[in-house]
Design a protein around this motif. Structure first.
Motif, PDB file in Angstrom:
ATOM      1  N   GLY A   4      -6.912 -17.509 -93.280  1.00  0.00           N
ATOM      2  CA  GLY A   4      -6.857 -15.901 -93.172  1.00  0.00           C
ATOM      3  C   GLY A   4      -6.639 -15.087 -94.310  1.00  0.00           C
ATOM      4  N   GLU A   5      -6.084 -15.905 -95.345  1.00  0.00           N
ATOM      5  CA  GLU A   5      -5.460 -15.065 -96.674  1.00  0.00           C
ATOM      6  C   GLU A   5      -6.381 -15.609 -97.851  1.00  0.00           C
ATOM      7  OE1 GLU A   5      -1.337 -15.611 -97.573  1.00  0.00           O
ATOM      8  OE2 GLU A   5      -0.744 -14.902 -95.719  1.00  0.00           O
ATOM      9  N   GLY A   6      -7.267 -16.499 -97.790  1.00  0.00           N
ATOM     10  CA  GLY A   6      -8.116 -16.862 -98.728  1.00  0.00           C
ATOM     11  C   GLY A   6      -7.516 -17.714 -99.801  1.00  0.00           C
ATOM     12  N   PRO A   7      -8.227 -18.588-100.677  1.00  0.00           N
ATOM     13  CA  PRO A   7      -7.508 -19.439-101.520  1.00  0.00           C
ATOM     14  C   PRO A   7      -6.873 -18.690-102.610  1.00  0.00           C
ATOM     15  CG  PRO A   7      -9.774 -19.370-101.971  1.00  0.00           C
ATOM     16  CD  PRO A   7      -9.572 -18.344-100.713  1.00  0.00           C
ATOM     17  N   ASP A  66     -13.386 -20.035 -83.469  1.00  0.00           N
ATOM     18  CA  ASP A  66     -12.445 -18.901 -83.545  1.00  0.00           C
ATOM     19  C   ASP A  66     -11.103 -19.470 -84.463  1.00  0.00           C
ATOM     20  OD1 ASP A  66     -14.004 -17.074 -82.487  1.00  0.00           O
ATOM     21  OD2 ASP A  66     -12.955 -17.120 -80.516  1.00  0.00           O
ATOM     22  N   ALA A  67     -10.700 -20.391 -83.938  1.00  0.00           N
ATOM     23  CA  ALA A  67      -9.350 -21.011 -84.634  1.00  0.00           C
ATOM     24  C   ALA A  67      -9.883 -21.671 -86.190  1.00  0.00           C
ATOM     25  CB  ALA A  67      -8.931 -22.380 -84.129  1.00  0.00           C
ATOM     26  N   LEU A  68     -11.073 -22.241 -86.187  1.00  0.00           N
ATOM     27  CA  LEU A  68     -11.529 -22.600 -87.529  1.00  0.00           C
ATOM     28  C   LEU A  68     -11.929 -21.464 -88.651  1.00  0.00           C
ATOM     29  CD1 LEU A  68     -12.527 -24.954 -89.389  1.00  0.00           C
ATOM     30  CD2 LEU A  68     -14.848 -25.126 -88.171  1.00  0.00           C
ATOM     31  N   ARG A  69     -12.409 -20.585 -88.146  1.00  0.00           N
ATOM     32  CA  ARG A  69     -12.993 -19.541 -88.990  1.00  0.00           C
ATOM     33  C   ARG A  69     -12.214 -19.076 -90.097  1.00  0.00           C
ATOM     34  NH1 ARG A  69     -16.329 -18.126 -84.463  1.00  0.00           N
ATOM     35  NH2 ARG A  69     -18.446 -18.430 -84.843  1.00  0.00           N
ATOM     36  N   PRO A  70     -11.012 -18.531 -89.765  1.00  0.00           N
ATOM     37  CA  PRO A  70      -9.838 -18.114 -90.834  1.00  0.00           C
ATOM     38  C   PRO A  70      -9.774 -19.122 -91.956  1.00  0.00           C
ATOM     39  CG  PRO A  70      -9.028 -17.487 -88.505  1.00  0.00           C
ATOM     40  CD  PRO A  70     -10.337 -18.606 -88.390  1.00  0.00           C
ATOM     41  N   ALA A  71      -9.806 -20.373 -91.488  1.00  0.00           N
ATOM     42  CA  ALA A  71      -9.423 -21.382 -92.618  1.00  0.00           C
ATOM     43  C   ALA A  71     -10.683 -21.540 -93.344  1.00  0.00           C
ATOM     44  CB  ALA A  71      -8.734 -22.703 -92.072  1.00  0.00           C
ATOM     45  N   PHE A  72     -11.631 -21.692 -92.658  1.00  0.00           N
ATOM     46  CA  PHE A  72     -12.992 -21.994 -93.293  1.00  0.00           C
ATOM     47  C   PHE A  72     -13.499 -20.826 -94.237  1.00  0.00           C
ATOM     48  CE2 PHE A  72     -17.563 -22.552 -93.638  1.00  0.00           C
ATOM     49  CZ  PHE A  72     -17.967 -23.879 -93.481  1.00  0.00           C
ATOM     50  N   GLY A  73     -13.326 -19.521 -93.893  1.00  0.00           N
ATOM     51  CA  GLY A  73     -13.748 -18.581 -94.602  1.00  0.00           C
ATOM     52  C   GLY A  73     -15.219 -18.117 -94.088  1.00  0.00           C
ATOM     53  N   ASP A  74     -15.660 -17.041 -94.826  1.00  0.00           N
ATOM     54  CA  ASP A  74     -17.078 -16.711 -94.889  1.00  0.00           C
ATOM     55  C   ASP A  74     -18.196 -16.896 -95.864  1.00  0.00           C
ATOM     56  OD1 ASP A  74     -16.173 -14.852 -96.772  1.00  0.00           O
ATOM     57  OD2 ASP A  74     -16.587 -13.194 -95.388  1.00  0.00           O
ATOM     58  N   PHE A  75     -17.502 -17.733 -96.999  1.00  0.00           N
ATOM     59  CA  PHE A  75     -18.543 -18.077 -97.980  1.00  0.00           C
ATOM     60  C   PHE A  75     -20.008 -18.646 -97.604  1.00  0.00           C
ATOM     61  CE2 PHE A  75     -16.181 -22.045 -97.485  1.00  0.00           C
ATOM     62  CZ  PHE A  75     -17.083 -22.937 -98.209  1.00  0.00           C
ATOM     63  N   LEU A  76     -19.785 -19.476 -96.592  1.00  0.00           N
ATOM     64  CA  LEU A  76     -21.190 -19.955 -96.263  1.00  0.00           C
ATOM     65  C   LEU A  76     -21.866 -19.468 -95.029  1.00  0.00           C
ATOM     66  CD1 LEU A  76     -20.364 -23.932 -96.405  1.00  0.00           C
ATOM     67  CD2 LEU A  76     -21.798 -22.369 -97.999  1.00  0.00           C
ATOM     68  N   GLY A  77     -21.399 -18.023 -94.707  1.00  0.00           N
ATOM     69  CA  GLY A  77     -21.802 -17.205 -93.654  1.00  0.00           C
ATOM     70  C   GLY A  77     -21.453 -17.727 -92.309  1.00  0.00           C
ATOM     71  N   ASP A  78     -22.040 -17.321 -91.294  1.00  0.00           N
ATOM     72  CA  ASP A  78     -21.871 -17.778 -89.840  1.00  0.00           C
ATOM     73  C   ASP A  78     -21.726 -19.019 -89.788  1.00  0.00           C
ATOM     74  OD1 ASP A  78     -20.692 -17.169 -87.299  1.00  0.00           O
ATOM     75  OD2 ASP A  78     -22.778 -16.912 -86.564  1.00  0.00           O
ATOM     76  N   ILE A  79     -20.865 -19.678 -88.901  1.00  0.00           N
ATOM     77  CA  ILE A  79     -20.831 -21.258 -88.669  1.00  0.00           C
ATOM     78  C   ILE A  79     -21.083 -21.409 -87.054  1.00  0.00           C
ATOM     79  CG2 ILE A  79     -19.510 -21.723 -90.512  1.00  0.00           C
ATOM     80  CD1 ILE A  79     -17.232 -22.025 -88.613  1.00  0.00           C
ATOM     81  N   SER A  80     -21.500 -22.526 -86.743  1.00  0.00           N
ATOM     82  CA  SER A  80     -21.699 -23.132 -85.356  1.00  0.00           C
ATOM     83  C   SER A  80     -21.480 -24.490 -85.331  1.00  0.00           C
ATOM     84  CB  SER A  80     -23.197 -22.452 -84.623  1.00  0.00           C
ATOM     85  OG  SER A  80     -24.121 -23.203 -85.774  1.00  0.00           O
ATOM     86  N   LEU A  81     -20.796 -25.068 -84.185  1.00  0.00           N
ATOM     87  CA  LEU A  81     -20.529 -26.233 -84.036  1.00  0.00           C
ATOM     88  C   LEU A  81     -21.632 -27.117 -83.853  1.00  0.00           C
ATOM     89  CD1 LEU A  81     -18.079 -27.978 -83.818  1.00  0.00           C
ATOM     90  CD2 LEU A  81     -17.995 -28.034 -81.171  1.00  0.00           C
ATOM     91  N   VAL A  82     -21.821 -28.651 -84.484  1.00  0.00           N
ATOM     92  CA  VAL A  82     -22.758 -29.328 -84.365  1.00  0.00           C
ATOM     93  C   VAL A  82     -22.316 -30.703 -83.780  1.00  0.00           C
ATOM     94  CG1 VAL A  82     -24.911 -30.521 -85.462  1.00  0.00           C
ATOM     95  CG2 VAL A  82     -24.195 -28.277 -86.117  1.00  0.00           C
ATOM     96  N   GLY A  83     -22.740 -31.312 -82.990  1.00  0.00           N
ATOM     97  CA  GLY A  83     -22.273 -32.607 -82.316  1.00  0.00           C
ATOM     98  C   GLY A  83     -20.775 -32.360 -81.788  1.00  0.00           C
ATOM     99  N   GLN A  84     -20.311 -33.566 -81.640  1.00  0.00           N
ATOM    100  CA  GLN A  84     -18.656 -33.595 -80.973  1.00  0.00           C
ATOM    101  C   GLN A  84     -17.728 -33.224 -81.926  1.00  0.00           C
ATOM    102  OE1 GLN A  84     -18.661 -37.300 -78.668  1.00  0.00           O
ATOM    103  NE2 GLN A  84     -20.814 -37.465 -78.854  1.00  0.00           N
ATOM    104  N   ARG A  85     -16.555 -33.239 -81.225  1.00  0.00           N
ATOM    105  CA  ARG A  85     -15.287 -33.183 -81.967  1.00  0.00           C
ATOM    106  C   ARG A  85     -14.436 -34.342 -81.754  1.00  0.00           C
ATOM    107  NH1 ARG A  85     -12.446 -28.346 -79.503  1.00  0.00           N
ATOM    108  NH2 ARG A  85     -14.066 -27.936 -77.796  1.00  0.00           N
ATOM    109  N   PHE A  86     -13.822 -34.875 -82.772  1.00  0.00           N
ATOM    110  CA  PHE A  86     -13.091 -36.078 -82.759  1.00  0.00           C
ATOM    111  C   PHE A  86     -11.584 -35.840 -83.254  1.00  0.00           C
ATOM    112  CE2 PHE A  86     -17.419 -37.577 -82.995  1.00  0.00           C
ATOM    113  CZ  PHE A  86     -17.377 -38.510 -81.954  1.00  0.00           C
TER     114      PHE A  86
END
Length: 415
Positions: free
Chosen positions: A98-101, A260-280
């Motif tokens: 949430g604070e960026g690198p 929602d939990a991932l986005r603050p860490a992921f950031g927006d540099f690749l635009g909007d994100i969506s889940l593909v496949g399963q989570r492990f």
């Protein structure tokens, strides 16, 4: 041959190698050994149909350049090259979600070495299927799927493996490629040095609006690193290390809550994100076998060493085991030695144990250095990354390490 009275299969000494574990390292070794003229039986607990599933489930692997060379030489690479995403750059940064690198970072570009891309991202479904197809086409390989090893007996002449089905397989060398809880190692009396990190890795894949341009990102946060690794198309593989408690809470959320939990860490540099496949998820820790060999037995991959995914070198280290063991056995045969004898297997252990112990120490140290919010350590590591980034010689050495080009390379990993 089949014995109808006892339902026992005796493969006899035509088996040079018996490999327990059909994940990735086991098939790689089977193919490398068969290419060298050794006969191999490979045993896996999963049914063949399960291993052949083609659905994308989110799992992918970072293959170093030298691992790609190995796959090419054992006849697997051509089947997956069109599905492999080259990693052209790596960007490493530090910060909080949430604070960026931090402005201090390391940037590695494949153009700084002559050999080509540092590595490739390959989806699990393509890699496993390529291994299965290649083994099916190799007459020196016998595959036993849906079978569990329950015993092993070593003699001066060879080794006999007992399966839960009542079958037996005999050979000259037994190779454990059966993971961190290796039954092969346990039955051989090989103990392990191991500890946990109170961290859990969350693994998945996401689609994103903008192209990644072949750039891999490693973002260090107090709970653990987040790796964003490029896949073909506008997709990336995620390896997100968090404290075990927080990881459990994140995984308990539905897909929308997870994003929602991932986005603050992921950031927006690749635009909007969506889940593909399963989570492990899988727990993180260090695991190192006290020995890589016993009488007529050798360990490869996670059966020998399991490290933190912070450097993405787990599978690559296992494939280097494969290449080294195949070379040692081939050279032993050329000398007229017993391939299961003490001297050849000792040479394998001497070659690989120091390198893997060094990798274990390095990943352990990096994780402890970066997975915290200590302000003094944060300042020190940020300055350190900045200095490395401004030193071309140091930067180049890190790039060569990521590509797997350092140390004594087995022949199968040379160009």
């Amino acid at each position: 041959m089949d014995n109808p009275d006892t339902s026992i299969i005796l493969k006899g000494m035509e088996n040079d190698l018996i490999i327990v574990g059909g994940g990735l390292n086991g098939p790689a070794l089977a193919l490398a050994a068969a290419k060298a003229g050794f006969s191999v039986t490979i045993i896996d607990t999963l049914p063949e149909d399960t291993r052949k599933e083609r659905d994308f489930d989110g799992r992918s692997y970072a293959l170093a350049l030298t691992s790609m060379r190995l796959l090419r030489k054992i006849g697997v690479w051509d089947a997956i090259v069109d599905s492999a995403q080259p990693m052209l750059e790596i960007k490493v940064s530090d910060g909080r979600a949430g604070e960026g690198p931090s402005p201090w970072m390391m940037h590695f570009d494949h153009a700084e070495i002559e050999e080509g891309p540092m590595g490739y991202m390959v989806e699990d479904r393509y890699l496993r299927h390529a291994f299965l197809d290649a083994m099916a086409d190799q007459p020196l390989i016998t595959q036993l799927s849906g079978e569990t090893v329950v015993g092993q007996n070593v003699t001066a002449a060879g080794v006999d493996v007992t399966l839960a089905s009542g079958k037996h397989v005999a050979g000259r060398v037994l190779v454990g490629s059966d993971g961190r809880r290796s039954g092969t190692a346990e039955r051989a009396g090989i103990k392990r040095t191991a500890w946990g990190y109170d961290q859990t890795a969350i693994v998945c894949a996401v689609a994103h609006a903008k192209p990644h341009n072949g750039i891999a990102h490693q973002f260090f946060m107090p709970g653990g690193p987040l790796a964003i690794l490029p896949l073909t198309g506008n997709r990336s593989s995620i390896v997100w290390s968090e404290t075990t408690e927080r990881a459990a809470a994140i995984m308990a959320a539905d897909d929308a809550g997870f994003l929602d939990a991932l986005r603050p860490a992921f950031g927006d540099f690749l635009g909007d994100i969506s889940l593909v496949g399963q989570r492990f998820t899988y727990p993180l820790g260090l695991s190192l076998a006290d020995r890589f060999i016993a009488d007529r037995i050798a360990l490869v991959g996670d059966a020998a060493h399991g490290v933190h995914p912070i450097a993405g070198q787990g599978l690559n280290a296992g494939l280097r085991d494969v290449a080294a063991l195949a070379q040692v056995l081939t050279e032993a045969r050329a000398r007229g030695e017993d391939i299961g004898g003490a001297q050849p297997l000792s040479r394998y252990q001497q070659w690989r144990r120091f390198d893997t112990a060094t990798l274990a120490v390095a990943t352990d140290t990096f994780n402890k250095l970066f997975s915290n919010d200590n302000p003094l350590l944060r300042t020190a590591r940020d300055i350190g990354m900045g200095l490395i980034n401004k030193a071309p010689a140091l930067r180049r050495s890190f790039i060569r390490e990521a590509a797997g080009l350092t140390g004594e390379l087995p022949k199968l990993m040379k160009n």
